[in-house]
Design a protein around this motif. Structure first.
Motif, PDB file in Angstrom:
ATOM      1  N   VAL A 475      -4.518  24.342  -3.268  1.00 20.49           N
ATOM      2  CA  VAL A 475      -5.475  24.439  -2.169  1.00 20.49           C
ATOM      3  C   VAL A 475      -6.766  25.107  -2.632  1.00 20.49           C
ATOM      4  O   VAL A 475      -7.876  24.633  -2.360  1.00 20.49           O
ATOM      5  N   LYS A 476      -6.624  26.216  -3.385  1.00 18.46           N
ATOM      6  CA  LYS A 476      -7.803  26.981  -3.792  1.00 18.46           C
ATOM      7  C   LYS A 476      -8.590  26.332  -4.919  1.00 18.46           C
ATOM      8  O   LYS A 476      -9.704  26.747  -5.212  1.00 18.46           O
ATOM      9  N   ASP A 477      -7.997  25.325  -5.578  1.00 14.81           N
ATOM     10  CA  ASP A 477      -8.680  24.684  -6.697  1.00 14.81           C
ATOM     11  C   ASP A 477      -9.520  23.486  -6.283  1.00 14.81           C
ATOM     12  O   ASP A 477     -10.237  22.906  -7.119  1.00 14.81           O
ATOM     13  N   VAL A 478      -9.417  23.076  -5.037  1.00 15.40           N
ATOM     14  CA  VAL A 478     -10.166  21.902  -4.574  1.00 15.40           C
ATOM     15  C   VAL A 478     -11.667  22.138  -4.757  1.00 15.40           C
ATOM     16  O   VAL A 478     -12.188  23.208  -4.456  1.00 15.40           O
ATOM     17  N   ILE A 479     -12.336  21.124  -5.294  1.00 12.36           N
ATOM     18  CA  ILE A 479     -13.776  21.204  -5.576  1.00 12.36           C
ATOM     19  C   ILE A 479     -14.539  20.362  -4.559  1.00 12.36           C
ATOM     20  O   ILE A 479     -14.167  19.222  -4.279  1.00 12.36           O
ATOM     21  N   VAL A 480     -15.602  20.931  -4.008  1.00 13.56           N
ATOM     22  CA  VAL A 480     -16.498  20.184  -3.118  1.00 13.56           C
ATOM     23  C   VAL A 480     -17.850  20.107  -3.800  1.00 13.56           C
ATOM     24  O   VAL A 480     -18.504  21.128  -4.035  1.00 13.56           O
ATOM     25  N   THR A 481     -18.265  18.907  -4.162  1.00 10.10           N
ATOM     26  CA  THR A 481     -19.542  18.717  -4.858  1.00 10.10           C
ATOM     27  C   THR A 481     -20.715  18.840  -3.879  1.00 10.10           C
ATOM     28  O   THR A 481     -20.527  18.872  -2.656  1.00 10.10           O
ATOM     29  N   SER A 482     -21.914  18.897  -4.428  1.00  4.94           N
ATOM     30  CA  SER A 482     -23.101  19.027  -3.570  1.00  4.94           C
ATOM     31  C   SER A 482     -23.283  17.809  -2.677  1.00  4.94           C
ATOM     32  O   SER A 482     -23.944  17.879  -1.642  1.00  4.94           O
ATOM     33  N   GLY A 483     -22.684  16.674  -3.075  1.00  9.56           N
ATOM     34  CA  GLY A 483     -22.754  15.471  -2.247  1.00  9.56           C
ATOM     35  C   GLY A 483     -21.680  15.422  -1.178  1.00  9.56           C
ATOM     36  O   GLY A 483     -21.582  14.430  -0.444  1.00  9.56           O
ATOM     37  N   GLY A 484     -20.849  16.472  -1.083  1.00 11.47           N
ATOM     38  CA  GLY A 484     -19.820  16.535  -0.061  1.00 11.47           C
ATOM     39  C   GLY A 484     -18.498  15.896  -0.457  1.00 11.47           C
ATOM     40  O   GLY A 484     -17.575  15.815   0.351  1.00 11.47           O
ATOM     41  N   LYS A 485     -18.376  15.434  -1.713  1.00 12.47           N
ATOM     42  CA  LYS A 485     -17.136  14.826  -2.175  1.00 12.47           C
ATOM     43  C   LYS A 485     -16.111  15.910  -2.453  1.00 12.47           C
ATOM     44  O   LYS A 485     -16.380  16.875  -3.168  1.00 12.47           O
TER      45      LYS A 485
END
Length: 624
Positions: A475-485
């Motif tokens: 859960v804590k490793d999920v990445i959210v890019t600047s494009g919202g992906k």
């Protein structure tokens, strides 16, 4: 929301606490060989009755030293037979065990002793005794003493036994039977990969329920006809759980404190079952490939490996056909596959099995996800791997493949009496006999459980229709890019880590327009790789004392680039690494980037290489 429950009943009646597991075995099979103990170059057999007698002697010494029911005792030692004695002796004397990793720093030891309010210590060697002694002093704790497993005048286990010579058996029996299934058996500190370590309270009921559930599910694997070698740290709940299961069911146990000695010891010990990590299996696979290359059979080995994978895939399909709702006669492999498999069994697979002692029925892989293709190959080579999943908080496995029903790429189904639920956000929630009641400190229990009692694992996953769990990340490793992906990095990282040259892989890109990668090398594997290729200048690779060092060697770059490209090929463009850096870091616990069980402290590591990460977004590093 998905949910799957294993309805098999776990009957703990007749077991008041964990000590009954040993007492029942002594009464039914006193002369059965329970342990093989290293004695010079040979191995000395120890019966269940002899082990019980040693436990009683140390338990009496603990009572004579002043241990009271409920007092906490620290154990700090490598994996060895005396750990098993001390573990049970503390319980027989009415105490609570607090394991401390032997690699812990003085500050960590002092913190654990103070946090758990430990009263007495048992160390393996003089250095462990010193660390415990200094820890007690640093915390200003009143102590009943520190005793050594190694010979130490006036303060070793033999002296402790002499101290307790006047304690009656009846006193130990009263102490032993005092604890109930709801009482604390041990306090185990979590590895702290993403936060500060937490003190997990594990009860006698957790251990008893886990032992009986796993034993019921794996009668073909754990039984009194087999034997195993334990080399994982006994400070970790997985190794201790395994030891309890084997002791309760009569599986013979040998201990090895140095994992590097395992492969060379297997021909003498000839185990039928081993618990390993995926890293061990990757190195076995790489060693077999290297041996083939040295004999100029590299191309043939590649065909043999593909054949093994194909056979493993067929074997899993055959199992599904036999065990499925429309089960019938087992299908037969195609003739061509049978012929190829027979040839390669003679040339390669038999030798691979002999390297593991020649008697392995099953391997159990835990602590991290195993690459599905490697699992299939080992199945095809006649070494089926049961993959399992569990945490400190679940007292070892909460799921696992059943023997004869392995499904590579998953971590199996819930053990008897356990339920796995997938929350709406994908988090894996668990409930069952092995799930602990909570952490020692109430502050750590906030948000640890759902309102209906499920433990929140912080892992992400999914369930199939048959209850097989597939892990997809943290859960804590999920990445959210600047494009919202939103990206879970686990698939890319596990694919890169499947190569033996790679110790750890990290995908980065939080708040950035795209993803990049960090590839942390395994120094030992790199040295072996360089030696096989006659590359002398890589044999002296030395990691920095702190942080990480970028490696800019073209030969290594080419090797790792192929690994990264293969990982990228599995994923959508938005989930791939654009650039990556090849790094070297101190992978001992002292380096600060891994836990005692060699898991990466992701936040600490990425913070320490922030400049390298930033450089990747300015064109540095290697293109993927």
């Amino acid at each position: 929301m998905q949910e799957y429950t294993n309805e098999e009943r776990v009957d703990t009646e007749g077991c008041a606490n964990v000590t009954d597991l040993l007492v029942r075995r002594v009464r039914s099979h006193p002369d059965h060989i329970a342990f093989d103990v290293a004695h010079g170059p040979a191995w000395r057999p120890v019966t269940t009755a002899a082990f019980h007698a040693e436990v009683m002697g140390v338990a009496k010494g603990l009572v004579a030293a002043g241990l009271r029911p409920g007092d906490r005792v620290a154990l700090m030692a490598p994996t060895r037979y005396e750990w098993a004695i001390a573990d049970f002796a503390i319980w027989f004397a009415g105490g609570v065990v607090v394991p401390i990793y032997e690699t812990s720093s003085d500050e960590q030891v002092a913190a654990r002793l103070a946090d758990a309010q430990v009263r007495l210590g048992i160390g393996g060697s003089a250095s462990h005794v010193e660390a415990l002694t200094k820890g007690f002093q640093a915390g200003g704790l009143r102590t009943l003493g520190v005793w050594s497993m190694d010979a130490r005048p006036g303060a070793d286990l033999s002296e402790l036994v002499l101290l307790g010579a006047t304690i009656e058996d009846a006193e130990i029996e009263a102490r032993r039977t005092r604890a109930t299934l709801d009482d604390i058996a041990t306090i185990v500190y979590t590895s702290g990969t993403s936060s500060a370590p937490k003190a997990a309270v594990i009860t006698h009921g957790n251990f008893v329920g886990e032992v009986l559930a796993v034993a019921a599910a794996y009668t073909e694997v754990v039984n009194d006809r087999g034997n195993t070698v334990i080399f994982l740290p006994l400070a970790h709940v997985l190794a201790r759980g395994l030891q309890l299961i084997c002791l309760a069911k009569g599986m013979r146990i040998a201990h090895l404190s140095d994992p590097k000695q395992v492969i060379s010891s297997l021909p003498a010990l000839r185990p039928t079952f081993l618990v390993v990590t995926p890293r061990v299996l990757q190195k076995i696979d790489a060693a077999a490939a290297s041996a083939a290359q040295e004999k100029h059979l590299g191309a043939l080995w590649e065909v043999a490996r593909r054949t093994g994978v194909e056979w493993g895939r067929f074997a899993e399909a055959r199992d599904a056909a036999v065990l499925g709702p429309t089960s019938g006669a087992a299908p037969r492999a195609p003739l061509g596959l049978r012929l190829q498999h027979g040839l390669f069994d003679t040339l390669f697979y038999t030798r691979l099995r002999e390297k593991l002692g020649g008697r392995i029925d099953y391997l159990l892989s835990g602590a991290a996800s195993l690459d599905a293709e490697l699992s299939l190959f080992l199945r095809g080579a006649g070494i089926p791997v049961i993959e399992g999943y569990g945490l400190t908080e679940t007292t070892a496995p909460i799921t696992g493949h059943r023997s004869g029903a392995i499904r590579s790429g998953t971590v199996g189904v819930p053990i008897p009496g356990a339920t796995v639920r997938i929350a709406d956000d994908g988090e894996v929630l668990v409930k069952g006999v092995g799930v602990f009641p909570g952490y020692l400190h109430e502050a750590d229990n906030r948000d640890a459980f759902t309102v209906d009692g499920f433990f929140r694992t912080a892992d992400l996953g999914s369930l199939d229709e048959d209850g097989h769990l597939t892990l997809t990340g943290r859960v804590k490793d999920v990445i959210v890019t600047s494009g919202g992906k939103t990206v879970s990095p686990a698939v890319w990282e596990q694919a890169v880590e499947s190569n033996p040259l790679v110790a750890h892989a990290v995908l980065v890109g939080e708040g950035k327009p795209y993803l990049n990668g960090l590839v942390l090398l395994d120094p030992d594997s790199v040295r072996d790789w360089a030696s096989r290729r006659g590359i002398g200048d890589l044999g002296c690779l030395k990691p920095p004392l702190t942080g990480a060092l970028s490696i800019n060697d073209n030969r290594l770059a080419d090797a790792i680039t192929g690994v990264v490209k293969a990982a990228n090929a599995r994923l959508a463009r938005s989930e791939q690494a654009r650039r990556f850096a090849v790094l070297l870091a101190d992978l001992s616990e002292a380096g600060g980037v891994v836990t005692p069980t060699m898991k990466l402290k992701r936040a600490a590591f990425t913070a320490g290489v922030a400049d390298i990460v930033e450089g990747l977004y300015h064109g540095e590093g290697l293109p993927a």
